[in-house]
Design an enzyme around this catalytic site. Structure first.
Site, PDB file in Angstrom:
ATOM      1  N   HIS A   1      13.062  -2.396   1.879  1.00  0.00           N
ATOM      2  CA  HIS A   1      12.395  -1.157   2.305  1.00  0.00           C
ATOM      3  C   HIS A   1      13.250   0.019   1.879  1.00  0.00           C
ATOM      4  O   HIS A   1      14.476  -0.026   2.017  1.00  0.00           O
ATOM      5  CB  HIS A   1      12.215  -1.137   3.836  1.00  0.00           C
ATOM      6  CG  HIS A   1      11.398  -2.279   4.330  1.00  0.00           C
ATOM      7  ND1 HIS A   1      10.041  -2.359   4.146  1.00  0.00           N
ATOM      8  CD2 HIS A   1      11.759  -3.424   4.966  1.00  0.00           C
ATOM      9  CE1 HIS A   1       9.600  -3.498   4.650  1.00  0.00           C
ATOM     10  NE2 HIS A   1      10.619  -4.171   5.156  1.00  0.00           N
TER      11      HIS A   1
ATOM     12  N   ALA B   1       3.249  -1.088   4.659  1.00  0.00           N
ATOM     13  CA  ALA B   1       2.771  -1.238   6.036  1.00  0.00           C
ATOM     14  C   ALA B   1       2.327  -2.664   6.366  1.00  0.00           C
ATOM     15  O   ALA B   1       2.296  -3.042   7.544  1.00  0.00           O
ATOM     16  CB  ALA B   1       1.620  -0.256   6.281  1.00  0.00           C
TER      17      ALA B   1
ATOM     18  N   PRO C   1       0.811  -1.231   0.000  1.00  0.00           N
ATOM     19  CA  PRO C   1       0.000   0.000   0.000  1.00  0.00           C
ATOM     20  C   PRO C   1       0.844   1.282   0.000  1.00  0.00           C
ATOM     21  O   PRO C   1       1.909   1.321   0.607  1.00  0.00           O
ATOM     22  CB  PRO C   1      -0.825  -0.110   1.281  1.00  0.00           C
ATOM     23  CG  PRO C   1      -0.167  -1.161   2.092  1.00  0.00           C
ATOM     24  CD  PRO C   1       0.522  -2.085   1.152  1.00  0.00           C
TER      25      PRO C   1
ATOM     26  N   ARG D   1      12.766   4.441  12.680  1.00  0.00           N
ATOM     27  CA  ARG D   1      11.519   5.229  12.656  1.00  0.00           C
ATOM     28  C   ARG D   1      10.624   4.835  13.822  1.00  0.00           C
ATOM     29  O   ARG D   1      11.107   4.266  14.801  1.00  0.00           O
ATOM     30  CB  ARG D   1      10.835   5.035  11.301  1.00  0.00           C
ATOM     31  CG  ARG D   1      11.739   5.513  10.151  1.00  0.00           C
ATOM     32  CD  ARG D   1      11.111   5.284   8.808  1.00  0.00           C
ATOM     33  NE  ARG D   1       9.866   6.018   8.691  1.00  0.00           N
ATOM     34  CZ  ARG D   1       8.938   5.761   7.763  1.00  0.00           C
ATOM     35  NH1 ARG D   1       9.164   4.782   6.883  1.00  0.00           N
ATOM     36  NH2 ARG D   1       7.829   6.464   7.717  1.00  0.00           N
TER      37      ARG D   1
END
Ligand SMILES: NC(=O)c1ccc[n+]([C@@H]2O[C@H](COP(=O)([O-])OP(=O)(O)OC[C@H]3O[C@@H](n4cnc5c(N)ncnc54)[C@H](O)[C@@H]3O)[C@@H](O)[C@H]2O)c1
Ligand SMILES: [Zn+2]
Length: 526
Positions: free
Chosen positions: A474, A451, A384, A481
Site C-alpha cells: 500500500h 479498497a 480500483p 487512516r
C-alpha cells in the site's frame, strides 16, 4: 513403398511414399491410368525444375504421356490471381479436356495453386499431387484444400478438390534447403502433438531440429505425420469439427505470417512459433500442467528459427482477420497434453494480448533467447482507483502516476531478473480473473488491491487458491487512516505487507519476493 488411402465424399485418394526419385512419379502415373493416357500439365517452380523436372519429363515421355509444363517463380507470392490466370490460360489455350490432368510437382505453393486451377477449370478436372517438400508430403498435398492468397488474408480464395493421388518420391528431398527441412518438420511435430502416444515419444526423442534426423527417420516421420492428417481429414473432410484440430499452432502462426508479410518467414517456421504460442496459452488457461508446458517449450525452442520482427498490435490485427473466427470469436486449438488437443473459444482477450507480447519478444531474437533458462514471473495487480494515481489525493498517494509506478516496477523487476506483468482494474470480477490467470502463469504476486483489501472476500479467496507467494503493498499506511481501512482480508495470506513507503514499497516488495523465491527455489527454470 508405403501406400494408404484417404476416403472422402469425392472418392478415394491414393497416398504413396517411396524412397525413389522423380522418375518414379511417371511410372506410378502409368499404373494409375492403366491403358489410358490423359494429357498432363506439369506445374512446378524454378527450384524444383532446376533439380528434378528433366528426369520427370523424360520418364513421362517414356510412359507415353503427352505433357505441357508451367514453371512458376518460387515463393508464396505466386499464390496469386495472376499466377492462377496463367495456369488457367495454359489449360484453356492448350485445349485441355475434361479428362486431362494437372500434375502439381512442388511444395505447398505449387500444390495449392495448381490444385485450385484444376478445381475451377471446366468445373473441375483431375489432379495429382507430387509434393517435393517435407511440408507438402506431410500436410499441404493431403486433404484437398486448394487456394490462393488475397491481400485481406492468406488462403482466402480456394476450394476443396481432392487429388486423385498423392505421390511422394522422397529422394527429391535431398535437394531441399536445410531451412525448408526444418520448417516443414513443424507440421510433423504438430501431427505428433495431435496424435500423441508412440509417435510423439519418438519425435520427442529425435529432437525438434529435423536437419539432425537421418533420411530414413525423416521418411518414417513423414509417413506417420501424413497418416495423422489422413485419419483426421477422413473423419471430417469439410472442417465442420475435428479437422479444425489441424490448425494447432496455426492461429498465431498465420498471424505471424500475415503481420510480417507473406514469405518473410516460412510457413513452417511460423507454425513452430505458433505451436509455442499454443503451448503458452494452454499453460496460461490452466489446460496444460505448468511443468509439462515448460518441458514442451524448452523442446520446441531447440529448433533453430530465424528472428522475426513484429508488434503485438500487428499480430492482434492479423488475428482479427482469421478465418477460424466463428460468430466473431476466434476458435483456439489448445492442448491438455500431447495427444489431447481440444477446440475452445474461451481464451480471454487479455491472455491473447499477453501471448502476442510474449511471442513478439521470443520471435524477435530467434534462436538465441530461446536457450536461456526462463525467468521467474511476477504479476503485479492493482485494484480500483489506482489508475487515478497522481491526480487523486496526492497528499496521501503522492504525485506519481500509475504509468510511473509501472515503470519503477519494471525497473525493479529487471534488477532481480524477473519477467513482470502489471495490470490495473477497477472491477472486482476482473481482479479475481487476473488472480486466476496468475495462478498458472506467475511464480509470485505483488498485490495492491486498493479498497478491495478491506472489503473483498472474493479477492481473498482467489488469492488463497493461487498458492503463490504474495507481497501486499500500500502506498499509504492504512492503519493511520480511517478505521475501516484497518482490516486487510489478504494480509494473513501474504508473506509480508509493505505500507506507507510510497512507490519505494514496490522495490522493497520485489526484493522480498526475490529472496523468498531464491530460498525456496520456486519457479527456477526447468
Ligand atoms: N492445402 C493445405 O492443406 C496446406 C497445408 C499446409 C500448408 N499449405 C501451404 O503450403 C505452402 C508452403 O509450402 P512449402 O513449405 O512446401 O513451400 P514452397 O512451396 O514455397 O517450397 C519451399 C521452397 O523450397 C523449394 N523447393 C521445393 N521443393 C524442392 C526440392 N525438392 N529441392 C529444392 N528446392 C525445393 C521451393 O522452390 C521453395 O523455394 C503455404 O502456402 C501454405 O499455405 C497448404
Ligand atoms: Zn500448415
Amino acid at each position: 513403398m508405403d501406400s494408404f488411402e484417404l476416403t472422402t465424399s469425392s472418392g478415394v485418394t491414393l497416398i504413396r511414399l517411396a524412397d525413389e526419385g522423380a522418375e518414379w512419379i511417371a511410372r506410378e502415373l502409368a499404373v494409375l491410368f492403366g491403358a489410358r493416357r490423359p494429357r498432363v500439365l506439369v506445374v512446378t517452380d524454378e527450384h524444383v525444375a532446376l533439380h528434378h523436372l528433366e528426369a520427370l519429363l523424360v520418364a513421362l515421355r517414356t510412359e507415353d504421356f503427352v505433357c505441357a509444363r508451367l514453371v512458376i517463380a518460387p515463393g508464396e507470392a505466386q499464390k496469386s490471381f495472376a499466377r492462377l490466370r496463367e495456369a488457367l490460360d495454359t489449360l484453356a489455350t492448350g485445349s485441355f479436356a475434361r479428362d486431362d490432368v494437372v500434375l502439381a510437382f512442388g511444395g505447398g505453393v505449387v500444390t495449392d495453386l495448381a490444385g485450385f486451377a484444376a478445381s475451377v477449370y471446366r468445373r473441375g478436372i483431375e489432379w495429382i499431387a507430387a509434393p517435393t517438400t517435407v511440408l507438402g508430403m506431410v500436410d499441404a498435398a493431403i486433404g484437398g484444400k486448394t487456394g490462393i492468397n488475397h491481400e485481406a488474408g492468406k488462403n482466402l480464395i480456394g476450394s476443396f478438390h481432392q487429388p486423385r493421388a498423392v505421390l511422394c518420391a522422397t529422394r527429391v528431398l535431398a535437394t531441399l534447403p536445410e531451412r525448408e527441412v526444418r520448417a516443414g518438420a513443424a507440421e510433423i511435430v504438430k501431427g505428433a502433438l495431435l496424435g500423441g502416444g508412440e509417435f510423439w515419444r519418438d519425435i520427442e526423442q529425435a529432437g525438434a531440429d529435423a536437419t539432425t534426423w537421418s533420411a530414413e527417420i525423416l521418411r518414417s516421420f513423414i509417413l506417420r505425420g501424413a497418416r495423422v492428417k489422413v485419419e483426421i481429414v477422413g473423419r471430417d473432410e469439410r472442417e465442420s469439427g475435428e479437422r479444425a484440430l489441424l490448425n494447432l499452432g496455426h492461429t498465431f502462426g498465420h498471424a505471424l505470417e500475415q503481420a510480417t508479410g507473406y514469405g518473410t518467414v516460412a510457413h513452417g517456421e511460423a507454425v513452430f512459433y505458433g505451436l509455442r504460442a499454443a503451448v503458452w496459452l494452454s499453460r496460461l488457461t490452466g489446460a496444460l500442467d505448468p511443468m509439462r508446458a515448460d518441458e514442451l517449450q524448452a523442446w520446441l525452442a531447440r529448433c533453430e528459427l530465424p528472428g522475426v520482427a513484429t508488434t503485438p498490435d500487428a499480430l492482434s490485427d492479423a488475428l482479427r482477420a482469421d478465418k477460424k473466427t466463428v460468430e466473431g470469436k476466434l476458435r483456439w486449438i489448445l492442448l491438455r497434453g500431447p495427444g489431447e488437443p481440444f477446440i475452445t473459444a474461451g481464451v480471454p482477450g487479455e491472455a491473447v494480448r499477453d501471448c502476442a507480447e510474449w511471442l513478439c519478444a521470443i520471435a524477435q531474437t530467434g534462436r538465441s533467447a530461446r536457450h536461456g533458462p526462463r525467468k521467474r514471473r511476477v504479476l503485479v495487480l492493482h485494484g480500483p482507483n489506482l489508475n487515478l494515481l497522481g491526480e487523486r489525493e496526492p497528499e496521501i498517494y503522492g504525485r506519481m502516476s500509475h504509468d510511473d509506478i509501472a515503470h519503477e516496477c519494471r525497473e525493479a523487476a529487471r534488477q532481480h531478473g524477473f519477467e513482470v506483468l502489471i495490470r490495473q482494474t477497477n472491477h472486482e470480477g476482473d481482479y479475481v480473473d487476473l488472480l486466476q490467470w496468475g495462478r498458472r502463469w506467475a511464480d509470485g504476486l505483488i498485490l495492491n488491491p486498493g479498497a478491495f483489501t478491506h472489503t473483498s472476500v472474493a479477492v481473498r479467496d482467489a488469492l488463497a487458491a493461487t498458492y503463490l507467494p504474495a507481497i501486499e503493498v500500500h502506498l499509504s499506511e492504512p492503519r493511520q487512516r480511517e478505521e475501516f481501512r484497518h482490516v486487510s482480508l489478504i494480509s494473513e495470506l501474504c508473506r509480508a505487507t509493505v505500507s506507507g513507503r510510497g512507490v519505494a514499497g514496490y522495490a522493497d516488495a520485489m526484493a522480498r519476493l526475490s529472496n523468498f523465491l531464491s530460498e525456496t527455489g520456486v519457479g527456477v527454470a526447468r
